[in-house]
Design a protein around this motif. Structure first.
Motif, mmCIF file in Angstrom:
data_model
loop_
_atom_site.group_PDB
_atom_site.id
_atom_site.type_symbol
_atom_site.label_atom_id
_atom_site.label_comp_id
_atom_site.label_asym_id
_atom_site.label_seq_id
_atom_site.Cartn_x
_atom_site.Cartn_y
_atom_site.Cartn_z
ATOM 1 N N ASN A 1 0.817 -1.218 0.000
ATOM 2 C CA ASN A 1 0.000 0.000 0.000
ATOM 3 C C ASN A 1 0.851 1.268 0.000
ATOM 4 O O ASN A 1 0.330 2.351 -0.214
ATOM 5 N N VAL A 2 2.171 1.140 0.224
ATOM 6 C CA VAL A 2 3.043 2.323 0.235
ATOM 7 C C VAL A 2 3.904 2.373 -1.026
ATOM 8 O O VAL A 2 3.983 3.404 -1.698
ATOM 9 N N LEU A 3 4.560 1.246 -1.326
ATOM 10 C CA LEU A 3 5.526 1.224 -2.430
ATOM 11 C C LEU A 3 4.868 0.912 -3.769
ATOM 12 O O LEU A 3 5.449 1.160 -4.820
ATOM 13 N N GLY A 4 3.688 0.321 -3.701
ATOM 14 C CA GLY A 4 3.015 -0.092 -4.935
ATOM 15 C C GLY A 4 3.573 -1.386 -5.507
ATOM 16 O O GLY A 4 3.047 -1.902 -6.503
ATOM 17 N N THR A 5 4.619 -1.927 -4.898
ATOM 18 C CA THR A 5 5.238 -3.155 -5.396
ATOM 19 C C THR A 5 4.193 -4.264 -5.564
ATOM 20 O O THR A 5 3.426 -4.527 -4.636
ATOM 21 N N VAL A 6 4.183 -4.867 -6.750
ATOM 22 C CA VAL A 6 3.359 -6.061 -6.947
ATOM 23 C C VAL A 6 4.273 -7.251 -6.665
ATOM 24 O O VAL A 6 5.206 -7.514 -7.431
ATOM 25 N N ASN A 7 4.046 -7.902 -5.546
ATOM 26 C CA ASN A 7 4.924 -9.016 -5.176
ATOM 27 C C ASN A 7 4.625 -10.247 -6.031
ATOM 28 O O ASN A 7 3.462 -10.478 -6.400
ATOM 29 N N PRO A 8 5.674 -11.041 -6.327
ATOM 30 C CA PRO A 8 5.468 -12.254 -7.157
ATOM 31 C C PRO A 8 4.842 -13.355 -6.308
ATOM 32 O O PRO A 8 5.484 -14.358 -5.994
ATOM 33 N N VAL A 9 3.575 -13.166 -5.933
ATOM 34 C CA VAL A 9 2.986 -14.061 -4.934
ATOM 35 C C VAL A 9 2.801 -15.490 -5.465
ATOM 36 O O VAL A 9 2.891 -16.439 -4.684
ATOM 37 N N GLY A 10 2.563 -15.619 -6.763
ATOM 38 C CA GLY A 10 2.425 -16.978 -7.323
ATOM 39 C C GLY A 10 3.698 -17.774 -7.072
ATOM 40 O O GLY A 10 3.667 -18.918 -6.584
ATOM 41 N N GLU A 11 4.819 -17.145 -7.377
ATOM 42 C CA GLU A 11 6.124 -17.780 -7.180
ATOM 43 C C GLU A 11 6.383 -18.029 -5.685
ATOM 44 O O GLU A 11 6.888 -19.089 -5.293
ATOM 45 N N MET A 12 6.012 -17.057 -4.863
ATOM 46 C CA MET A 12 6.258 -17.185 -3.409
ATOM 47 C C MET A 12 5.410 -18.303 -2.804
ATOM 48 O O MET A 12 5.842 -19.017 -1.898
ATOM 49 N N ILE A 13 4.199 -18.452 -3.330
ATOM 50 C CA ILE A 13 3.321 -19.531 -2.848
ATOM 51 C C ILE A 13 3.916 -20.876 -3.256
ATOM 52 O O ILE A 13 3.995 -21.816 -2.448
ATOM 53 N N ALA A 14 4.380 -20.968 -4.516
ATOM 54 C CA ALA A 14 4.968 -22.239 -4.990
ATOM 55 C C ALA A 14 6.170 -22.608 -4.123
ATOM 56 O O ALA A 14 6.344 -23.776 -3.751
ATOM 57 N N THR A 15 6.993 -21.614 -3.799
ATOM 58 C CA THR A 15 8.168 -21.875 -2.949
ATOM 59 C C THR A 15 7.726 -22.413 -1.593
ATOM 60 O O THR A 15 8.246 -23.416 -1.104
ATOM 61 N N ALA A 16 6.749 -21.735 -0.963
ATOM 62 C CA ALA A 16 6.276 -22.173 0.363
ATOM 63 C C ALA A 16 5.694 -23.585 0.271
ATOM 64 O O ALA A 16 5.945 -24.422 1.141
ATOM 65 N N HIS A 17 4.940 -23.834 -0.790
ATOM 66 C CA HIS A 17 4.314 -25.158 -0.927
ATOM 67 C C HIS A 17 5.352 -26.266 -1.084
ATOM 68 O O HIS A 17 5.123 -27.384 -0.641
ATOM 69 N N ARG A 18 6.487 -25.944 -1.705
ATOM 70 C CA ARG A 18 7.561 -26.968 -1.811
ATOM 71 C C ARG A 18 8.022 -27.394 -0.419
ATOM 72 O O ARG A 18 8.498 -28.490 -0.218
ATOM 73 N N HIS A 19 7.842 -26.471 0.553
ATOM 74 C CA HIS A 19 8.215 -26.794 1.944
ATOM 75 C C HIS A 19 6.987 -27.237 2.745
ATOM 76 O O HIS A 19 7.063 -27.361 3.970
ATOM 77 N N GLY A 20 5.858 -27.397 2.076
ATOM 78 C CA GLY A 20 4.637 -27.848 2.765
ATOM 79 C C GLY A 20 4.005 -26.768 3.636
ATOM 80 O O GLY A 20 3.289 -27.073 4.591
ATOM 81 N N ILE A 21 4.258 -25.479 3.300
ATOM 82 C CA ILE A 21 3.761 -24.378 4.141
ATOM 83 C C ILE A 21 2.646 -23.614 3.408
ATOM 84 O O ILE A 21 2.836 -23.202 2.259
ATOM 85 N N PRO A 22 1.515 -23.387 4.065
ATOM 86 C CA PRO A 22 0.446 -22.607 3.429
ATOM 87 C C PRO A 22 0.732 -21.098 3.455
ATOM 88 O O PRO A 22 1.541 -20.629 4.251
ATOM 89 N N VAL A 23 0.037 -20.373 2.568
ATOM 90 C CA VAL A 23 0.302 -18.933 2.425
ATOM 91 C C VAL A 23 -0.998 -18.134 2.478
ATOM 92 O O VAL A 23 -1.986 -18.478 1.818
ATOM 93 N N PHE A 24 -0.939 -17.044 3.256
ATOM 94 C CA PHE A 24 -2.034 -16.073 3.347
ATOM 95 C C PHE A 24 -1.642 -14.858 2.509
ATOM 96 O O PHE A 24 -0.572 -14.276 2.726
ATOM 97 N N ILE A 25 -2.499 -14.459 1.575
ATOM 98 C CA ILE A 25 -2.212 -13.264 0.773
ATOM 99 C C ILE A 25 -3.168 -12.139 1.166
ATOM 100 O O ILE A 25 -4.390 -12.304 1.140
#
Ligand code: PMP
Length: 404
Positions: free
Chosen positions: A174-198
């Motif tokens: 909400n400050v920087l406007g950065t669009v985070n690569p959440v698809g990629e970040m979710i895939a990374t977390a899932h490789r470790h078996g971790i769920p993600v809240f966006i």
């Protein structure tokens, strides 16, 4: 192309005159203005369709229930969720985070576990997790960013371990406007078996979001930031999590059977919706989603991106102006400081010149610390903003600079 002048006619507040000048509203990240279909839906709802949902056998109550559940189905379509059971209505993004922090925490988190958030989160996506960490004696770990305002993905992956229970990250800052690569970040977390809240509060008004394509475990947004009513939000959660999670609040609607010996809970999504929902608000949210989709999310994204580029070019040309947030992939938010002028003074003077922006820490104090500032000015855009409004902002800033 979009006919912006025609679109602006749909938003009555945009023709307001403030201090004898036409309003230039550049505080859309805080809340967006409402188009006629949303205003009319709210008015009609109270005037003609008002009756409590899920309880009555009479005509109005059944009609209200139908409209409320149709709104839930509308949200499901909008987010690309697999089923309406996965759509929980909340009071906003903040309540959605608190719900997951409590209910997921109760069910899955233990002493010594860890939770990962990013340095650019809104306080809403920090404090509820901190409270969970205090309750459960867990450790909160933070994904760092570079000076452009992009998360460091290598560092992110290093934070994920066998004790990590959940990752929570903003889709758009909400400050920087950065669009985070959440698809990629979710895939990374899932490789470790971790769920993600966006936290999607700043994403859904500006781009097409598909929770199944992202494979998000949880996704939250606020109605008021997507041209809908205030006090209403949405939590999407995968059924497998929501089914196992403890209820958040107790009360009517969320129960199956209540006895003093034992109470059993309702099915999804009602298990998480204690009390009378904002059933007029949900139908108005559906009207807001119809409205933005009639314009086209891709067209909105394209137009706003052109407006962002123009605004950044114009602002960068102002002597002494420093922009915070230069990510390669950005949403139409520009945070800045003008020389040594305190952002609060800049904001007040802009207001007197008819331009509404936000100043302060923007509910992101840890991010301000990372940037080495205590506050900044933020201009945030919608598809109803124009290049002329950017010109008004720049002319006003030029005047302020000369004044100091
Ligand atoms: N997250 C982000 C990224 C936000 O920008 C906001 C609102 N400024 C929130 C969460 C909180 O939203 P609400 O106040 O509508 O619950």
């Amino acid at each position: 192309m979009m006919d912006i002048n025609k679109i602006r006619e749909d938003f009555p507040i945009l023709s307001e005159i403030i201090y004898d000048r036409p309003l230039v509203y550049l505080d859309n990240a805080a809340t967006t203005q409402k188009p006629w279909p949303v205003i009319r839906c709210l008015e009609e709802g109270y005037r003609r369709h008002n009756a409590n949902v899920h309880r009555g056998v009479h005509f109005l109550s059944m009609a209200a229930t139908e409209a409320h559940e149709a709104a839930r189905a509308r949200v499901r379509d909008f987010l690309g969720a697999a089923s309406a059971e996965e759509i929980v209505f909340t009071r906003g993004t903040t309540e959605a985070v608190n719900l997951v922090a409590f209910s997921f925490g109760e069910t899955y988190c233990r002493e010594g576990d860890e939770m990962v958030v990013s340095v650019m989160e809104h306080h809403s996506d920090i404090v509820p997790w901190q409270m969970l960490c205090e309750r459960r004696k867990m450790r909160l770990r933070v994904i760092p960013m570079n000076d452009r305002g992009e998360l460091l993905l290598d560092e992110y992956e290093k934070l994920l371990g066998p004790r990590t229970r959940l990752v929570a990250v903003a889709h758009v800052s909400n400050v920087l406007g950065t669009v985070n690569p959440v698809g990629e970040m979710i895939a990374t977390a899932h490789r470790h078996g971790i769920p993600v809240f966006i936290d999607g509060a700043q994403a859904v008004p500006h781009m097409k979001v598909d929770v199944q394509a992202l494979d998000a475990d949880f996704y939250a947004f606020s109605a008021h930031k997507i041209y809908g009513p205030t006090g209403l939000g949405v939590l999407y959660g995968k059924k497998r999590w929501l089914e196992e999670m403890q209820p958040y609040q107790g009360g009517g609607e969320m129960i199956d059977q209540v006895h003093f010996e034992k109470t059993t809970y309702n099915v999804l999504p009602y298990k998480f919706e204690a009390g009378t929902p904002d059933f007029i608000g949900t139908t108005a949210l559906a009207a807001a989603l119809d409205y933005v989709e009639s314009l086209g999310m891709d067209r909105i994204a394209r137009y706003e991106s052109q407006l962002l580029q123009y605004t950044e070019e114009r602002l960068s040309a102002l002597p002494g102006l420093k922009i915070y947030g230069q990510a390669a992939h950005k949403s139409a938010v520009v945070s800045f400081r003008l020389g040594d002028i305190h952002p609060y003074d800049t904001g007040l003077l802009l207001d007197k010149l008819g331009v509404a922006v936000r100043t302060g820490h923007h509910c992101a104090q840890p991010l301000m610390e990372r940037l080495g500032i205590d506050s900044c000015v933020r201009a945030s855009f919608s598809f109803y903003n124009t290049r002329e409004e950017t010109d008004s902002l720049c002319a006003a800033l030029e005047r302020i600079r000369k004044m100091f």
